[in-house]
Design an enzyme around this catalytic site. Structure first.
Site, PDB file in Angstrom:
ATOM      1  N   GLU A  98       0.825  -1.218   0.000  1.00  0.00           N
ATOM      2  CA  GLU A  98       0.000   0.000   0.000  1.00  0.00           C
ATOM      3  C   GLU A  98       0.853   1.260   0.000  1.00  0.00           C
ATOM      4  OE1 GLU A  98      -2.960  -0.313  -0.703  1.00  0.00           O
ATOM      5  OE2 GLU A  98      -3.164  -2.464  -0.302  1.00  0.00           O
ATOM      6  N   HIS A 138       1.327   2.308  -3.541  1.00  0.00           N
ATOM      7  CA  HIS A 138       0.154   3.037  -4.052  1.00  0.00           C
ATOM      8  C   HIS A 138       0.124   4.463  -3.511  1.00  0.00           C
ATOM      9  CE1 HIS A 138      -1.506  -0.392  -6.031  1.00  0.00           C
ATOM     10  NE2 HIS A 138      -1.801  -1.057  -4.927  1.00  0.00           N
TER      11      HIS A 138
END
Length: 418
Positions: free
Chosen positions: A19, A22
């Site tokens: 994550e 991202h």
């Protein structure tokens, strides 16, 4: 307890790194990242920093970065709504009070006629019981206040859809990319600490009181032949030894330039339900600059190839869904890894990181690969697919993914009691 801690650390690291990729590329592209979450479900812990809410959630089945524009915006101002407005020193709206307006006595209450918080950043309306039309400019980082909770607005230029195809593709690809990079770094660190496994037929470390040590073999001895069969690589040496469990074999070795013949009585171990021979010797290691520099990449490539092969067999039916593992199965496998040796723990994390990266690139709805597919289709056709249609596809994909997770977890639980 050690297994629980090992699993929590491993899960947290893999999801965090994924994550984080991202998040980094969302912020680099100027997207508003509303939330960075580890886990799903109810929040256990959270804090706000630089426009982003960082949360740890109850269910350890993944994580997400919520970028503005990927989901419908939280608040939509419609004609007739009564809202409270607070202003910055520049005279622009910086807080929009949606409800509980009595708790904000300094707010200016108006009835909305129209609002554009995507492009024009304006609110048009009337003060209560007044006929004069008013137009208010809105700060690009103004806050909605609903139930006394603040949420930043997202002008179109901060939304996912406003960015170029390469920017969106990179933001989606960055998660899996970070998983591959994590694996490369882990294997590089292992190479620095332990050395790189060599395919040379030279003996590495010997296990204490093992058959090799009892026979007088030493670390650094080069095996030239086993039972009259010439060997040139470690793989050839191991294959011959494994074919001779509980037998006396004669090793032709070279030590300090001298040729020696050493008889060794092999031991026995079980592998895949069969007895194979062993003599208690580890594979040799080397630490040359070339091998250290490339090992992380080559090992990651080898494991990636292996996983892709297995994935292909799953698609063609050579492997069944019963052989897949979910969180329960991974926890059980982690317990076995930790029980055998903590030295296997980091390679296990690296392998799971590669696996996570590959699975997320599979072009299925709700996964990064599925969303990349939509971006690719947009690049080819020159215009995006309607957001409503894409949202429906991803919703169905997510539901099927959750169903698959339930089936796989149920299979894991059944295997525990077999």
């Amino acid at each position: 307890m050690p297994t629980i801690l090992a699993f929590i650390f491993m899960f947290g690291l893999l999801v965090f790194v994924h994550e984080l990729g991202h998040l980094i590329f969302a912020k680099r592209a100027g997207m508003l990242a509303r939330e960075f979450a580890i886990g799903f479900g109810p929040k256990i812990f959270s804090f706000m920093k630089n426009e982003t809410l960082y949360t740890i959630r109850l269910l350890p089945i993944g994580g997400y970065v919520r970028v503005a524009g990927e989901d419908p915006e939280i608040v939509e101002l419609k004609p007739g709504h009564h809202i409270g407005l607070e202003f910055s020193q520049a005279g622009k709206v910086n807080r929009i009070i949606v409800n509980n307006k009595s708790k904000y006595p300094n707010a200016r209450v108006i009835e909305v006629e129209q609002a554009d918080l995507d492009h024009k950043l304006m609110i048009q309306g009337y003060e209560i019981d007044e006929d004069e039309k008013l137009i208010f400019d809105v700060e690009p980082d103004a806050l909605f206040v609903m139930d006394e909770k603040e949420t930043q607005i997202a002008p179109y230029d901060r939304q996912f859809a406003s960015k170029t195809v390469p920017q969106r593709a990179m933001q989606l690809f960055a998660g899996p990319m970070m998983n591959f990079l994590l694996a490369i770094v882990i294997f590089y660190l292992l190479a620095m600490i332990q050395g790189v496994p060599s395919n040379d037929s030279t003996l590495g470390k010997l296990t204490e009181d093992g058959p090799a040590q009892e026979a007088g073999l030493q670390q650094g001895d080069k095996v030239a032949a086993v039972g009259g069969e010439n060997v040139g690589t470690w793989v050839e040496f191991v294959e011959i030894i494994q074919e001779k469990p509980n037998e006396t074999v004669e090793l032709s070795i070279v030590r300090d330039g001298e040729n020696l013949m050493v008889p060794v009585k092999t031991g026995v171990m079980e592998r895949n339900g069969e007895e194979v021979g062993k003599i208690g010797v580890f594979q040799p290691k080397e630490k040359s600059m070339t091998t250290l520099a490339t090992y992380g990449f080559t090992k990651t490539y080898e494991i990636t190839t292996m996983i892709l092969t297995n994935l292909g067999q799953l698609v063609t039916g050579q492997l069944s869904i019963d052989q897949l593992s979910g969180p329960v199965g991974i926890y059980n496998a982690t317990d076995e890894v930790v029980s055998m040796s903590w030295a296997n723990y980091l390679p296990w994390i690296a392998m799971l990181s590669i696996n996570l990266g590959i699975i997320n690139l599979v072009p299925l709805p709700a996964l990064d690969g599925g969303r990349l597919l939509f971006v690719g289709v947009e690049a080819v056709r020159g215009k995006p697919i309607e957001p409503q249609k894409e949202a429906i596809v991803h919703f169905i994909g997510f539901a099927l993914l959750m169903l698959l997770m339930i089936v796989v977890t149920w299979n894991d639980i059944q295997r525990l009691f077999l």
